[in-house]
Design a protein around this motif. Structure first.
Motif, mmCIF file in Angstrom:
data_model
loop_
_atom_site.group_PDB
_atom_site.id
_atom_site.type_symbol
_atom_site.label_atom_id
_atom_site.label_comp_id
_atom_site.label_asym_id
_atom_site.label_seq_id
_atom_site.Cartn_x
_atom_site.Cartn_y
_atom_site.Cartn_z
ATOM 1 N N ALA A 1 1.085 -1.234 0.111
ATOM 2 C CA ALA A 1 -0.336 0.315 -0.116
ATOM 3 C C ALA A 1 0.781 1.065 0.489
ATOM 4 O O ALA A 1 0.569 2.342 -1.097
ATOM 5 C CB ALA A 1 -1.030 -0.392 1.301
ATOM 6 N N LEU A 2 1.696 1.412 0.654
ATOM 7 C CA LEU A 2 3.087 2.028 1.074
ATOM 8 C C LEU A 2 3.737 2.631 -0.462
ATOM 9 O O LEU A 2 3.791 3.881 -1.086
ATOM 10 C CB LEU A 2 3.916 1.510 1.612
ATOM 11 C CG LEU A 2 5.061 3.360 2.226
ATOM 12 C CD1 LEU A 2 3.743 3.295 2.832
ATOM 13 C CD2 LEU A 2 6.100 2.588 3.042
ATOM 14 N N GLY A 3 3.788 1.353 -1.168
ATOM 15 C CA GLY A 3 4.179 1.573 -2.955
ATOM 16 C C GLY A 3 3.399 2.153 -3.224
ATOM 17 O O GLY A 3 3.205 3.408 -4.963
ATOM 18 N N LEU A 4 1.384 1.873 -3.403
ATOM 19 C CA LEU A 4 0.804 2.681 -4.427
ATOM 20 C C LEU A 4 0.611 3.906 -4.113
ATOM 21 O O LEU A 4 0.248 4.911 -4.914
ATOM 22 C CB LEU A 4 -0.830 2.147 -3.503
ATOM 23 C CG LEU A 4 -1.950 2.184 -3.941
ATOM 24 C CD1 LEU A 4 -2.146 2.135 -5.625
ATOM 25 C CD2 LEU A 4 -3.318 2.022 -3.887
ATOM 26 N N VAL A 5 0.845 4.626 -2.724
ATOM 27 C CA VAL A 5 0.731 5.685 -2.294
ATOM 28 C C VAL A 5 1.683 6.506 -2.628
ATOM 29 O O VAL A 5 1.579 7.814 -3.519
ATOM 30 C CB VAL A 5 0.701 6.075 -0.746
ATOM 31 C CG1 VAL A 5 1.475 7.288 -0.457
ATOM 32 C CG2 VAL A 5 -0.540 4.928 -0.426
ATOM 33 N N TYR A 6 3.320 6.128 -3.239
ATOM 34 C CA TYR A 6 4.555 6.268 -3.617
ATOM 35 C C TYR A 6 4.556 6.546 -5.299
ATOM 36 O O TYR A 6 4.420 7.697 -5.678
ATOM 37 C CB TYR A 6 5.379 5.113 -3.077
ATOM 38 C CG TYR A 6 6.734 5.910 -3.922
ATOM 39 C CD1 TYR A 6 7.604 7.299 -3.784
ATOM 40 C CD2 TYR A 6 7.055 5.725 -5.052
ATOM 41 C CE1 TYR A 6 8.410 7.444 -4.105
ATOM 42 C CE2 TYR A 6 8.153 5.100 -6.100
ATOM 43 C CZ TYR A 6 9.123 7.147 -5.518
ATOM 44 O OH TYR A 6 10.075 7.088 -6.114
ATOM 45 N N ASP A 7 3.407 5.517 -5.737
ATOM 46 C CA ASP A 7 3.549 5.839 -7.343
ATOM 47 C C ASP A 7 1.986 6.903 -7.020
ATOM 48 O O ASP A 7 2.133 7.525 -8.597
ATOM 49 C CB ASP A 7 2.864 3.716 -7.927
ATOM 50 C CG ASP A 7 3.592 3.575 -8.101
ATOM 51 O OD1 ASP A 7 4.363 3.231 -7.562
ATOM 52 O OD2 ASP A 7 3.609 2.332 -8.055
ATOM 53 N N TRP A 8 1.313 6.795 -6.340
ATOM 54 C CA TRP A 8 0.408 7.511 -6.347
ATOM 55 C C TRP A 8 1.265 9.154 -6.725
ATOM 56 O O TRP A 8 0.462 10.542 -7.826
ATOM 57 C CB TRP A 8 -0.737 7.468 -6.019
ATOM 58 C CG TRP A 8 -2.251 8.356 -6.012
ATOM 59 C CD1 TRP A 8 -2.822 9.784 -6.870
ATOM 60 C CD2 TRP A 8 -3.851 7.594 -6.109
ATOM 61 N NE1 TRP A 8 -3.491 9.312 -6.850
ATOM 62 C CE2 TRP A 8 -4.343 8.310 -6.431
ATOM 63 C CE3 TRP A 8 -4.252 5.795 -5.626
ATOM 64 C CZ2 TRP A 8 -5.611 7.984 -6.362
ATOM 65 C CZ3 TRP A 8 -5.094 6.132 -5.568
ATOM 66 C CH2 TRP A 8 -6.137 6.802 -6.107
ATOM 67 N N ARG A 9 1.808 9.662 -5.990
ATOM 68 C CA ARG A 9 2.736 10.643 -5.584
ATOM 69 C C ARG A 9 3.022 10.950 -6.902
ATOM 70 O O ARG A 9 3.310 12.517 -7.162
ATOM 71 C CB ARG A 9 3.191 10.860 -4.270
ATOM 72 C CG ARG A 9 2.280 10.584 -2.761
ATOM 73 C CD ARG A 9 1.763 12.144 -2.509
ATOM 74 N NE ARG A 9 2.490 13.227 -2.618
ATOM 75 C CZ ARG A 9 3.339 13.191 -0.959
ATOM 76 N NH1 ARG A 9 2.904 12.628 -0.165
ATOM 77 N NH2 ARG A 9 4.219 14.415 -1.034
ATOM 78 N N LYS A 10 3.643 9.991 -7.159
ATOM 79 C CA LYS A 10 4.845 10.193 -8.834
ATOM 80 C C LYS A 10 4.070 11.157 -9.331
ATOM 81 O O LYS A 10 4.882 10.774 -10.693
ATOM 82 C CB LYS A 10 5.858 8.937 -8.783
ATOM 83 C CG LYS A 10 6.533 9.278 -7.688
ATOM 84 C CD LYS A 10 7.718 10.159 -7.801
ATOM 85 C CE LYS A 10 9.130 9.954 -7.355
ATOM 86 N NZ LYS A 10 10.118 10.936 -7.287
ATOM 87 N N GLY A 11 2.794 9.756 -9.429
ATOM 88 C CA GLY A 11 1.740 10.230 -10.746
ATOM 89 C C GLY A 11 2.053 9.435 -11.750
ATOM 90 O O GLY A 11 1.942 9.739 -12.605
ATOM 91 N N VAL A 12 2.062 8.518 -11.394
ATOM 92 C CA VAL A 12 2.350 7.252 -12.538
ATOM 93 C C VAL A 12 0.876 6.706 -13.070
ATOM 94 O O VAL A 12 0.582 6.321 -14.181
ATOM 95 C CB VAL A 12 2.371 5.638 -11.094
ATOM 96 C CG1 VAL A 12 2.366 4.466 -12.758
ATOM 97 C CG2 VAL A 12 4.012 5.981 -10.832
ATOM 98 N N PHE A 13 -0.356 6.964 -12.190
ATOM 99 C CA PHE A 13 -1.686 6.649 -12.785
ATOM 100 C C PHE A 13 -2.370 8.196 -13.560
ATOM 101 O O PHE A 13 -3.353 8.041 -14.218
ATOM 102 C CB PHE A 13 -2.600 6.451 -12.034
ATOM 103 C CG PHE A 13 -1.525 5.282 -10.287
ATOM 104 C CD1 PHE A 13 -2.319 3.794 -11.481
ATOM 105 C CD2 PHE A 13 -1.639 5.433 -9.971
ATOM 106 C CE1 PHE A 13 -1.225 2.126 -11.176
ATOM 107 C CE2 PHE A 13 -1.004 4.369 -8.471
ATOM 108 C CZ PHE A 13 -0.946 3.101 -9.160
#
Lengths: 169, 175
Positions: free
Chosen positions: A154-166
């Motif tokens: 979930a931490l990885g998901l938050v990181y992805d989200w913050r980095k704008g991967v989605f």
């Protein structure tokens, strides 16, 4: 030597048949090449670009994110199965296998080498049985290990989200 | 023959042996453009079981095939595709025109439909019918097997015979 002989003969026949067929194909086949035959096959139409193309790096990011959660699901299923009571109709071997995966995967996420997979093989299925046999300390321990695993992802998901991967930009 | 052979020995010619192998392992290239393709699929399915004749391995790449089954009407726009797929198949190769449309154009007597694919590629067996039943296609394959056994040669000389090269086709098989 005696029990190895049939195996040796099998390998000999397999390799020999392959070689003979290759050589026969070389001898017997007609070889006629032409410009059209050497073309790449694109269902009969002209190939309009090279097969090796650039793929946008955003696909790579998405693929990595997908893979992470795919593997997460893969680990959560055995845990879910082993958490419940063992159904009567499932053959014992299958459930033992799933509980083996469980005792192997979840506690290893908290870097605890003490649970052994070998011990889990000869006990009844499920986490309860594993606890009773002493291979796992308690249900809460297994649950905690799984939660740590899920939390890390979930931490990885938050990181992805913050980095704008989605965000497809 | 003057040589004394032990009893039970079979002698044959290499051509006949190779043709026997080839005719019993035909790999069809399905070129199914219309309803005949459904009958083609039925022929490959379990009821009619093309595998009894060793021809069940349908491949969708011309590199691996030696029997093109043109099932259905071919329009002029499709003709270059058909021709290229045919030219990309390796010798020995055979062609079955399945159904009235592939053989003659059928009811589509119009400018856009090819009035028989044999105007462009050489055809070995014609199957009448609209669409033909699977039994007819099986008969065509049996006939083709007989033809292969009768005139097949090891190095495929029959494919470079002058009379075969004189067959009408828009694209010459240049080397």
């Amino acid at each position: 030597m005696e029990p190895v002989l049939p195996l040796f003969l099998l390998v000999l026949c397999g390799v020999g048949l392959g070689l003979v067929l290759l050589v026969l194909g070389q001898i017997v086949n007609p070889r006629r090449s032409s410009r059209v035959k050497r073309m790449p096959y694109e269902s009969g139409v002209d190939p309009f670009h090279d097969a090796r193309r650039h793929v946008d790096v955003r696909f790579y990011l998405l693929a990595i994110a997908f893979l992470v959660f795919d593997v997460e699901l893969l680990f959560l299923y055995p845990w879910a199965v082993a958490s419940g009571p063992a159904p009567a109709h499932v053959p014992a071997a299958a459930v033992v296998a799933s509980s083996t995966v469980e005792t192997d995967s979840a506690p290893s996420k908290v870097a605890d080498p003490s649970p052994t997979t070998t011990g889990a093989r000869n006990v009844a299925p499920g986490i309860d049985a594993a606890v009773a046999a002493g291979t796992v300390e308690s249900r809460h321990f297994v649950f905690g290990g799984t939660m740590v695993f899920v939390g890390l992802l979930a931490l990885g998901l938050v990181y992805d989200w913050r980095k704008g991967v989605f965000q497809w930009r | 023959m003057a040589i004394e052979l032990p009893k039970g020995t079979l002698i044959t010619q290499l051509d006949s042996l190779v043709s026997w192998c080839r005719k019993n392992s035909l790999w069809p290239m399905p070129f199914a453009t219309a309803c005949c393709g459904i009958e083609l699929m039925a022929t490959g399915a379990s009821t009619h079981d093309l595998a009894r004749f060793g021809a069940e391995v349908f491949r969708f790449s011309p590199r691996q095939c030696d029997l093109m089954i043109v099932a259905g009407r071919v329009v002029m726009k499709m003709m270059p595709v058909l021709q290229r797929v045919w030219l990309q198949m390796h010798e020995p190769k055979w062609c079955i025109a399945m159904g009235a449309c592939a053989s003659t154009g059928g009811v589509f007597d119009t400018y856009s439909v090819v009035q028989g694919i044999d105007r462009f590629i050489p055809v070995d067996v014609y199957v009448p019918g609209c669409p033909p039943r699977p039994e007819q296609l099986l008969q065509a394959i049996i006939d083709l097997q007989e033809k292969i056994q009768r005139e097949g040669t090891t190095w495929c000389r029959e494919f470079s015979l002058p009379e075969r090269q004189k067959l009408p086709r828009a694209l010459r098989e240049e080397v």
